[in-house]
Motif scaffolding. Structure first.
Motif, PDB file in Angstrom:
ATOM      1  N   ASP A   1       0.572  -0.812  -0.268  1.00 53.35           N
ATOM      2  CA  ASP A   1       0.233   0.497  -0.415  1.00 53.35           C
ATOM      3  C   ASP A   1       0.701   1.013  -0.475  1.00 53.35           C
ATOM      4  O   ASP A   1       0.473   1.773  -1.089  1.00 53.35           O
ATOM      5  CB  ASP A   1      -0.487  -0.013   1.301  1.00 53.35           C
ATOM      6  CG  ASP A   1      -2.210  -1.123   1.224  1.00 53.35           C
ATOM      7  OD1 ASP A   1      -2.447  -0.810  -0.108  1.00 53.35           O
ATOM      8  OD2 ASP A   1      -1.885  -1.949   2.280  1.00 53.35           O
ATOM      9  N   LEU A   2       1.940   0.999   0.323  1.00 53.44           N
ATOM     10  CA  LEU A   2       2.958   2.437   0.694  1.00 53.44           C
ATOM     11  C   LEU A   2       3.241   2.665  -0.439  1.00 53.44           C
ATOM     12  O   LEU A   2       3.505   4.049  -1.209  1.00 53.44           O
ATOM     13  CB  LEU A   2       4.109   2.379   1.461  1.00 53.44           C
ATOM     14  CG  LEU A   2       4.816   2.911   2.276  1.00 53.44           C
ATOM     15  CD1 LEU A   2       4.454   4.133   2.202  1.00 53.44           C
ATOM     16  CD2 LEU A   2       5.592   3.070   3.320  1.00 53.44           C
ATOM     17  N   CYS A   3       4.085   1.680  -1.325  1.00 60.05           N
ATOM     18  CA  CYS A   3       4.381   1.801  -2.488  1.00 60.05           C
ATOM     19  C   CYS A   3       3.445   2.508  -3.634  1.00 60.05           C
ATOM     20  O   CYS A   3       3.828   2.955  -4.115  1.00 60.05           O
ATOM     21  CB  CYS A   3       4.878   0.512  -3.249  1.00 60.05           C
ATOM     22  SG  CYS A   3       6.657   0.033  -1.912  1.00 60.05           S
ATOM     23  N   LEU A   4       1.893   1.990  -3.614  1.00 57.24           N
ATOM     24  CA  LEU A   4       1.125   2.246  -4.382  1.00 57.24           C
ATOM     25  C   LEU A   4       1.124   3.990  -4.096  1.00 57.24           C
ATOM     26  O   LEU A   4       0.807   4.478  -5.074  1.00 57.24           O
ATOM     27  CB  LEU A   4       0.210   1.643  -3.972  1.00 57.24           C
ATOM     28  CG  LEU A   4      -0.061  -0.395  -4.829  1.00 57.24           C
ATOM     29  CD1 LEU A   4      -1.235  -0.638  -4.371  1.00 57.24           C
ATOM     30  CD2 LEU A   4       0.627   0.486  -5.969  1.00 57.24           C
ATOM     31  N   HIS A   5       0.987   4.026  -2.954  1.00 56.89           N
ATOM     32  CA  HIS A   5       0.615   5.752  -2.415  1.00 56.89           C
ATOM     33  C   HIS A   5       1.416   6.908  -2.914  1.00 56.89           C
ATOM     34  O   HIS A   5       1.415   7.848  -2.894  1.00 56.89           O
ATOM     35  CB  HIS A   5       0.825   6.073  -0.744  1.00 56.89           C
ATOM     36  CG  HIS A   5       0.847   7.016  -0.231  1.00 56.89           C
ATOM     37  ND1 HIS A   5      -0.525   8.214  -0.156  1.00 56.89           N
ATOM     38  CD2 HIS A   5       1.435   7.827   0.616  1.00 56.89           C
ATOM     39  CE1 HIS A   5      -0.429   8.351   0.602  1.00 56.89           C
ATOM     40  NE2 HIS A   5       0.675   8.780   0.701  1.00 56.89           N
ATOM     41  N   LEU A   6       3.551   5.974  -2.897  1.00 61.76           N
ATOM     42  CA  LEU A   6       4.506   6.595  -4.005  1.00 61.76           C
ATOM     43  C   LEU A   6       3.947   7.232  -4.928  1.00 61.76           C
ATOM     44  O   LEU A   6       4.460   8.069  -5.254  1.00 61.76           O
ATOM     45  CB  LEU A   6       5.485   6.076  -3.355  1.00 61.76           C
ATOM     46  CG  LEU A   6       6.429   5.518  -1.719  1.00 61.76           C
ATOM     47  CD1 LEU A   6       7.401   4.461  -1.701  1.00 61.76           C
ATOM     48  CD2 LEU A   6       6.558   7.304  -1.717  1.00 61.76           C
ATOM     49  N   ILE A   7       3.635   6.074  -5.845  1.00 62.92           N
ATOM     50  CA  ILE A   7       3.057   6.564  -7.546  1.00 62.92           C
ATOM     51  C   ILE A   7       2.323   7.089  -6.987  1.00 62.92           C
ATOM     52  O   ILE A   7       1.774   7.990  -8.488  1.00 62.92           O
ATOM     53  CB  ILE A   7       2.687   4.747  -7.653  1.00 62.92           C
ATOM     54  CG1 ILE A   7       3.958   4.112  -7.579  1.00 62.92           C
ATOM     55  CG2 ILE A   7       2.334   4.768  -9.011  1.00 62.92           C
ATOM     56  CD1 ILE A   7       3.823   2.716  -7.864  1.00 62.92           C
ATOM     57  N   ARG A   8       1.117   7.084  -5.875  1.00 66.81           N
ATOM     58  CA  ARG A   8      -0.349   8.230  -6.601  1.00 66.81           C
ATOM     59  C   ARG A   8       0.263   9.710  -6.336  1.00 66.81           C
ATOM     60  O   ARG A   8       0.381  10.294  -7.145  1.00 66.81           O
ATOM     61  CB  ARG A   8      -1.155   7.115  -5.335  1.00 66.81           C
ATOM     62  CG  ARG A   8      -2.623   6.811  -5.537  1.00 66.81           C
ATOM     63  CD  ARG A   8      -2.908   6.970  -4.358  1.00 66.81           C
ATOM     64  NE  ARG A   8      -3.443   8.104  -3.701  1.00 66.81           N
ATOM     65  CZ  ARG A   8      -4.326   8.540  -3.645  1.00 66.81           C
ATOM     66  NH1 ARG A   8      -4.879   8.413  -4.546  1.00 66.81           N
ATOM     67  NH2 ARG A   8      -4.403   9.386  -2.795  1.00 66.81           N
ATOM     68  N   ILE A   9       1.596   9.838  -5.398  1.00 65.25           N
ATOM     69  CA  ILE A   9       1.892  10.887  -5.167  1.00 65.25           C
ATOM     70  C   ILE A   9       2.342  11.034  -6.759  1.00 65.25           C
ATOM     71  O   ILE A   9       2.493  12.444  -6.404  1.00 65.25           O
ATOM     72  CB  ILE A   9       2.882  10.717  -4.195  1.00 65.25           C
ATOM     73  CG1 ILE A   9       2.117  10.290  -2.584  1.00 65.25           C
ATOM     74  CG2 ILE A   9       3.467  12.350  -4.017  1.00 65.25           C
ATOM     75  CD1 ILE A   9       3.127  10.410  -1.637  1.00 65.25           C
ATOM     76  N   ASP A  10       4.026  10.422  -7.131  1.00 64.80           N
ATOM     77  CA  ASP A  10       4.235  10.629  -7.944  1.00 64.80           C
ATOM     78  C   ASP A  10       3.756  10.555  -9.724  1.00 64.80           C
ATOM     79  O   ASP A  10       3.796  11.834 -10.331  1.00 64.80           O
ATOM     80  CB  ASP A  10       5.952  10.046  -8.301  1.00 64.80           C
ATOM     81  CG  ASP A  10       6.261   9.651  -6.797  1.00 64.80           C
ATOM     82  OD1 ASP A  10       6.278  10.540  -6.497  1.00 64.80           O
ATOM     83  OD2 ASP A  10       7.259   8.795  -6.975  1.00 64.80           O
ATOM     84  N   HIS A  11       2.383   9.886 -10.038  1.00 67.26           N
ATOM     85  CA  HIS A  11       1.853   9.894 -10.808  1.00 67.26           C
ATOM     86  C   HIS A  11       0.456  10.015 -10.897  1.00 67.26           C
ATOM     87  O   HIS A  11      -0.323  10.214 -12.091  1.00 67.26           O
ATOM     88  CB  HIS A  11       2.422   8.622 -11.462  1.00 67.26           C
ATOM     89  CG  HIS A  11       4.317   8.756 -11.684  1.00 67.26           C
ATOM     90  ND1 HIS A  11       4.897   9.265 -13.091  1.00 67.26           N
ATOM     91  CD2 HIS A  11       5.081   8.095 -11.159  1.00 67.26           C
ATOM     92  CE1 HIS A  11       5.899   8.831 -12.779  1.00 67.26           C
ATOM     93  NE2 HIS A  11       6.020   7.861 -11.525  1.00 67.26           N
ATOM     94  N   GLY A  12      -0.109  10.106  -9.914  1.00 69.09           N
ATOM     95  CA  GLY A  12      -1.489   9.828 -10.139  1.00 69.09           C
ATOM     96  C   GLY A  12      -2.446   8.805  -9.616  1.00 69.09           C
ATOM     97  O   GLY A  12      -1.743   7.865  -9.863  1.00 69.09           O
ATOM     98  N   ALA A  13      -3.481   9.280  -9.031  1.00 69.51           N
ATOM     99  CA  ALA A  13      -4.452   7.694  -8.994  1.00 69.51           C
ATOM    100  C   ALA A  13      -4.384   6.845 -10.354  1.00 69.51           C
ATOM    101  O   ALA A  13      -4.090   5.285  -9.748  1.00 69.51           O
ATOM    102  CB  ALA A  13      -5.492   8.176  -8.603  1.00 69.51           C
TER     103      ALA A  13
END
Length: 340
Positions: free
Chosen positions: A164-176
């Motif tokens: 979840d944290l890794c996906l969260h990082l991706i969300r921050i960087d590249h959006g949902a």
DNA sequence: GGCAAAAACCGCCAAG
DNA sequence: ACCTTGGCGGTTTTTG
């Protein structure tokens, strides 16, 4: 900014490193270009023994931490081990140099050992939360959440919360949109937000009413409907007070707050993937007015809807003013329950 | 941003 | 004795 250094300590559990490798390792430049560059780092030369009999043959050195945009620290073999000075120095230097530091599971002990968590909110595996709090009193340990985003320092709970944290990082960087696409590819559930409880128990109510899970699913699928806590409680066959309690136990937050985060997620998605007007998106997500959506958006995401849309419009990696995304305050979302 | 009304939240407590 | 429920009411948050 898109370089990720994964710290591989001796005997690190395989799952911890494997998830990070799986998520960031493969070239996914079809989703976001450029994709991340993952480097596996260790204190000494290889082969570095990894848990379950694996070994890392040719690690990069600790200086790779200093140049990385993000450093990920998985769990050490045991929480009692004090991280070496070399590791602590490298982590502190990376942090001082502007890298964001993320820990998975008991990796929080390594960050704490390096002094990076002093005075900050942090989480770790629930079994070790007490130990973390007692050994490092300066750390504000929250044992109840999946992960905590404190801006430049992020910590996550047991193993799978690391995903979840890794996906969260991706969300921050590249959006949902991109984060959800990655979640789909690795067949993980999309975007569990950080404030979610580590234990998710959704007891079935076979008496009257539907299970809490069904009601929440339904609510999530009908965000455009006028939803009230009282109405949802009725749907679940519970008293309002009891319903609130169950939602809190299951999701870690109150019904309206849970709804709001669902609405925001949906709004982000629609902003990214459609050309619909803000007004219309607000309506479809269940915000009474566009002004209301804007208010929540600014508080939770950090920028107003228009700007969010401009930033993440399909595949653009840079904001209108040309600054790299990583430098934007889109990561202020503190999904843990707000301070009382 | 402020405002008043409405809704939600949550500690407390008695009852099942 | 212990846990869950549901009602009350004061406080906080949301809403338009």
């Amino acid at each position: 900014m898109n370089t990720i250094a994964l710290l591989v300590l001796d005997q690190v559990p395989v799952f911890e490193v494997a998830t990070v490798c799986e998520i960031f390792g493969p070239d996914r430049s079809d989703l976001a270009d450029p994709w991340y560059q993952l480097t596996l780092c260790a204190a000494g030369p290889g082969p570095v023994p990894v848990g379950s009999g694996f070994a890392l043959l040719e690690p990069a050195g600790l200086d790779a931490l200093r140049t990385a945009g993000t450093v990920i620290v998985p769990a050490p073999e045991n929480t009692g081990a004090v991280p070496s000075d070399a590791v602590c120095d490298a982590l502190r230097a990376a942090h001082a140099g502007g890298a964001r530091i993320a820990s998975i599971c008991t990796g929080a002990f390594v960050l704490a050992g390096a002094g990076l968590l002093d005075g900050r909110p942090a989480t770790t595996h629930w079994m070790h939360a007490g130990e973390l709090a007692s050994r490092y009193p300066a750390v504000r340990v929250d044992p109840g959440v999946l992960y905590i985003d404190d801006g430049d320092i992020l910590t996550s709970a047991g193993t799978s919360a690391g995903i979840d944290l890794c996906l969260h990082l991706i969300r921050i960087d590249h959006g949902a949109r991109v984060a959800n696409a990655v979640a789909r590819r690795i067949v993980a559930s999309p975007h569990r937000h950080g404030g979610q409880a580590q234990f998710i128990e959704l007891p079935d109510r076979h008496q009257t009413g539907r299970s809490l899970g069904q009601v929440l699913d339904w609510a999530g699928a009908h965000l455009g409907n006028p939803l009230t806590v009282a109405g949802l409680a009725r749907r679940a066959g519970m008293n309002e007070r009891t319903f609130t309690r169950h939602v809190k136990a299951a999701t870690g937050t109150s019904p309206l707050q849970w709804l709001l985060s669902q609405r925001l997620r949906r709004a982000e998605q629609l902003l990214e993937t459609t050309e619909d007007s803000i007004e219309w998106i607000a309506h479809r997500c269940g915000f009474g007015t566009a002004a209301s959506m804007r208010r929540h958006f600014v508080r939770s995401v950090g920028v107003p809807p228009q700007q969010y849309r401009a930033t993440f419009r399909s595949g653009h990696r840079h904001t209108l003013d040309g600054t790299p995304l990583g430098s934007h305050r889109l990561n202020v979302r503190r999904d843990s329950p707000r301070p009382q």
